[in-house]
Design an enzyme around this catalytic site. Structure first.
Site, PDB file in Angstrom:
ATOM      1  N   HIS A   1       1.885  21.278   0.129  1.00 27.34           N
ATOM      2  CA  HIS A   1       0.797  21.467   1.076  1.00 27.34           C
ATOM      3  C   HIS A   1       1.201  20.733   2.360  1.00 27.34           C
ATOM      4  CE1 HIS A   1      -0.170  18.130  -1.758  1.00 27.34           C
ATOM      5  NE2 HIS A   1      -0.413  17.457  -0.652  1.00 27.34           N
TER       6      HIS A   1
ATOM      7  N   HIS B   1      -5.804  21.577  -3.300  1.00 25.13           N
ATOM      8  CA  HIS B   1      -4.597  20.807  -3.662  1.00 25.13           C
ATOM      9  C   HIS B   1      -4.929  19.653  -4.585  1.00 25.13           C
ATOM     10  CE1 HIS B   1      -5.929  17.670  -1.003  1.00 25.13           C
ATOM     11  NE2 HIS B   1      -4.746  17.098  -0.845  1.00 25.13           N
ATOM     12  N   GLY B   2      -6.176  19.554  -5.003  1.00 24.90           N
ATOM     13  CA  GLY B   2      -6.591  18.494  -5.907  1.00 24.90           C
ATOM     14  C   GLY B   2      -8.097  18.492  -6.047  1.00 24.90           C
ATOM     15  N   ALA B   3      -8.643  17.364  -6.487  1.00 24.33           N
ATOM     16  CA  ALA B   3     -10.091  17.248  -6.636  1.00 24.33           C
ATOM     17  C   ALA B   3     -10.760  17.003  -5.293  1.00 24.33           C
ATOM     18  CB  ALA B   3     -10.431  16.118  -7.610  1.00 24.33           C
TER      19      ALA B   3
ATOM     20  N   SER C   1      -7.260  13.211 -11.031  1.00 24.26           N
ATOM     21  CA  SER C   1      -7.107  11.825 -10.596  1.00 24.26           C
ATOM     22  C   SER C   1      -6.288  11.097 -11.649  1.00 24.26           C
ATOM     23  CB  SER C   1      -8.475  11.155 -10.441  1.00 24.26           C
ATOM     24  OG  SER C   1      -9.071  10.962 -11.719  1.00 24.26           O
TER      25      SER C   1
ATOM     26  N   HIS D   1      -0.384   8.837  -3.737  1.00 24.05           N
ATOM     27  CA  HIS D   1       0.876   9.318  -4.307  1.00 24.05           C
ATOM     28  C   HIS D   1       1.159   8.629  -5.636  1.00 24.05           C
ATOM     29  CE1 HIS D   1       2.168  10.450   0.045  1.00 24.05           C
ATOM     30  NE2 HIS D   1       1.348  11.338  -0.505  1.00 24.05           N
ATOM     31  N   PHE D   2       1.797   9.368  -6.535  1.00 25.42           N
ATOM     32  CA  PHE D   2       2.007   8.829  -7.878  1.00 25.42           C
ATOM     33  C   PHE D   2       3.226   9.438  -8.555  1.00 25.42           C
ATOM     34  CE2 PHE D   2      -1.091  12.374  -8.334  1.00 25.42           C
ATOM     35  CZ  PHE D   2      -0.379  13.209  -9.177  1.00 25.42           C
TER      36      PHE D   2
END
Length: 478
Positions: free
Chosen positions: A344, A400-402, A378, A233-234
Site C-alpha cells: 500500500h 490494509h488492516g483494521a 492487530s 510495523h512488526f
C-alpha cells in the site's frame, strides 16, 4: 479549567479563526509559528496573533512573526496563482461509513475536488491522515500526489507459509522467539553496522543514479536493508489456517506455522516523500484546505523524478521483506509452501473504465480480480489472506488492516497496561517490544471491517499471531 492546563493547551486552527484569521496560507503560517513553542504562554500567543492580524506593519521586522506578516500582506497575490478546485461534492463509494471518523470523510471530500481527480473510494479501516486519508483510494489523470502515496512509500505485508505443523511452534516457543530476536531489527533510524549488512540487487537499481538527491540516499538504504520501522510495523510468527484447500496456492486444508511481516521503505522512503512533497507544494499551489494534496504531472520533470524515486522505494521495501524472510527461513531450516506479498502507500498506472489513471492507495490493498492480499488485524487479533474480486466501485481495492479506532496519544493516555497483558494472555500471544499505542483496543474490530468489504475480497485463510516483535523505542514510521 485549571490555569496550568490552559497555559499548556496548544492553540489550534479554530482558535485562530475565532480571532479573525481566514482559512488560507496565512493561517498555515500562524500554525507553524505556534508549533515552535516559543516560550510564550497560550494567552500571550493569543495576544500576539491578535496584534499581528490587527496591525501587521508593526511586526514587519519581527524575527518570529515576519513570515506571518508576509503571508497576511500577500494573500491576494498568492491567491492569483492558486489552482481552483472543482465545485460541489463529488460522489465516491464509502465502505463501512459508520466506522469512519468525520475528519477522514472531510479529507476525502477535498481530494475529490482536485482538478485531476477522476474517482475515489474510502475503505472501512479509514482514518484521518495528511492529505489523502489513510484508507483512501484516489484515481487521477496523469498526476501523482506525494501525500496521496504517503510518507512510508511502498509499505507492505509479506507472508511466508511453512510446511511446519502448528504444534511445532508451541513446543519450540523459545526457539522461535530467539529467531525473531536474532534476525530482526526495529525502529526509525536503526540499521546494521557495516560488517552486518547484506547485499541485494536492489542496491544496484538504476534509479539510484537518477539525480544527486537520490544518489546520496544509497548508503542509508544499505544500512537499513532488512530492518523494520517503528509504529505499527512488526515481524511475527503465527498459525495460518486453511479451512479449505487452495489449489491456486497449492496448499491443502490445515493449520501451518507462518511468518508475517509489515514494514516499508525506511529512511529512504521517508526522505524521498519529504523532499518531493515540498517540491510538489512549490509547483502546485492549491487552496489552504487542499495544500497537502499538491500534485505533479507525469509529463513534467518533477513528476517523472518522483515516479522513479517512488518505484525505487517500493522495490527497496520489497527487498527488506525478502531479506527478513530469507534470514528467518534459513534459521528455521523449514520448507516454504508459499509466499504472498502486497503493498500500500503507492501509486499504480491502471485502467479504470477504459481510461489509464494513476491510482493512489494510501493505506489500501490492491484487490483486482484474483489478486492475493493480506489484511492484518492487530498484535492479538486475526488477520486474513484474501483474494480480490475486482470491484470497480472500490477501484479494485480493499482495506490494509483494521484501522485505528483512537489516536496514539489517546491510546497511551487511556488504555491500561494490565488490560493489554490480559488480552495477550487470553490469545496466547508473546509480545516483544511495542507500546500502549499499538494495543489491540486502539484498533477497530477487524471482523466488522472485513464484514464491510465482503464485496471486495474473498477470505482464503486466517492468521493468528502468536509471537510478535515490534519497535520498543517509541519511534513512528507508519
Amino acid at each position: 479549567m485549571n490555569n496550568r492546563i490552559m497555559e499548556n493547551k496548544r492553540i489550534n486552527g479554530n482558535d485562530l479563526i475565532a480571532l479573525g484569521y481566514k482559512e488560507n496560507f496565512a493561517l498555515g503560517e500562524a500554525l507553524k509559528i505556534n508549533k515552535k513553542r516559543l516560550g510564550f504562554t497560550r494567552e500571550q500567543m493569543i495576544v500576539k496573533f491578535t496584534e499581528v492580524l490587527t496591525n501587521p506593519d508593526a511586526y514587519l521586522e519581527d524575527a518570529i512573526f515576519q513570515p506571518l506578516v508576509a503571508a497576511l500582506l500577500n494573500v491576494d497575490e498568492v491567491a492569483k496563482n492558486v489552482i481552483t478546485l472543482k465545485e460541489g461534492k463529488q460522489a465516491y463509494k464509502i465502505y463501512g461509513k459508520e466506522q469512519i471518523e468525520d475528519g477522514a470523510l472531510l479529507q476525502m471530500d477535498v481530494a475529490m475536488k482536485l482538478p485531476v481527480a477522476v474517482a475515489g473510494a474510502l475503505m472501512p479501516d479509514a482514518h484521518q491522515g495528511y492529505g489523502l486519508p489513510i484508507g483512501g483510494v484516489l484515481a487521477t489523470t496523469n498526476a501523482v500526489i506525494p501525500y496521496g502515496v504517503g510518507v512510508d512509500i511502498g509499505c507492505r505485508m509479506a507472508l511466508s507459509i511453512f510446511d511446519v505443523p502448528e504444534e511445532h511452534l508451541y513446543v519450540h516457543h523459545d526457539f522461535y522467539k530467539k529467531v525473531l530476536l536474532d534476525h530482526t531489527k526495529f525502529g526509525a533510524g536503526h540499521g546494521y553496522l557495516k560488517h552486518e549488512r547484506v547485499d541485494h540487487a536492489v542496491l544496484e537499481h538504476h534509479a539510484f543514479e537518477t539525480n544527486d538527491f537520490v544518489r546520496q540516499l544509497k548508503d542509508k538504504a544499505w544500512t537499513q536493508l532488512g530492518s523494520s520501522g517503528g509504529g505499527n510495523h512488526f515481524v511475527e510468527f503465527g498459525i495460518m489456517e486453511f479451512k479449505e484447500s487452495d489449489m491456486a496456492l497449492g496448499i491443502e486444508k490445515g493449520r501451518y506455522v507462518a511468518l508475517l511481516t509489515h514494514s516499508g521503505s525506511r529512511g529512504l522512503g521517508a526522505t524521498i516523500a519529504d523532499h518531493y512533497t515540498k517540491l510538489a507544494k512549490k509547483v502546485c499551489q492549491l487552496p489552504y484546505e487542499a495544500q497537502n494534496l499538491a500534485y505533479m504531472g507525469l509529463d513534467t520533470a518533477e513528476g517523472q523524478e518522483y515516479w522513479l524515486a517512488m518505484n525505487l522505494a517500493g522495490d527497496y521495501a520489497s527487498a527488506c521483506h525478502e531479506v527478513i524472510h530469507e534470514k528467518i527461513k534459513t534459521a528455521l531450516g523449514a520448507e516454504r509452501l508459499a509466499m504472498v506479498e502486497n503493498h500500500h502507500n503507492f501509486a499504480w498506472k491502471e485502467l479504470w473504465k477504459g481510461e489509464e489513471v494513476i491510482v493512489h492507495r494510501k493505506g489500501a490493498t490492491p484487490a483486482a480480480k484474483g489478486v492475493l492480499g493480506i489484511i492484518p488485524g492487530s498484535m492479538a487479533t486475526a488477520g486474513f489472506l484474501v483474494r480480490g474480486k475486482g470491484e470497480e466501485a472500490a477501484i479494485q481495492s480493499a482495506s490494509h488492516g483494521a484501522g485505528r479506532l483512537m489516536s496514539r496519544t489517546k491510546a497511551i493516555k487511556t488504555l491500561a497496561p494490565d488490560a493489554l497483558k490480559s488480552m495477550l494472555l487470553d490469545h496466547g500471544v508473546t509480545l516483544i517490544g511495542a507500546g500502549m499505542d499499538e494495543a489491540p483496543m486502539a484498533y477497530k474490530n477487524i471482523h466488522e471491517v472485513m464484514a464491510a468489504q465482503e464485496d471486495l475480497v474473498d477470505v482464503i485463510a486466517s492468521f493468528s499471531p502468536k509471537i510478535v516483535r515490534m519497535a520498543d523505542d517509541g519511534s513512528r514510521e507508519d
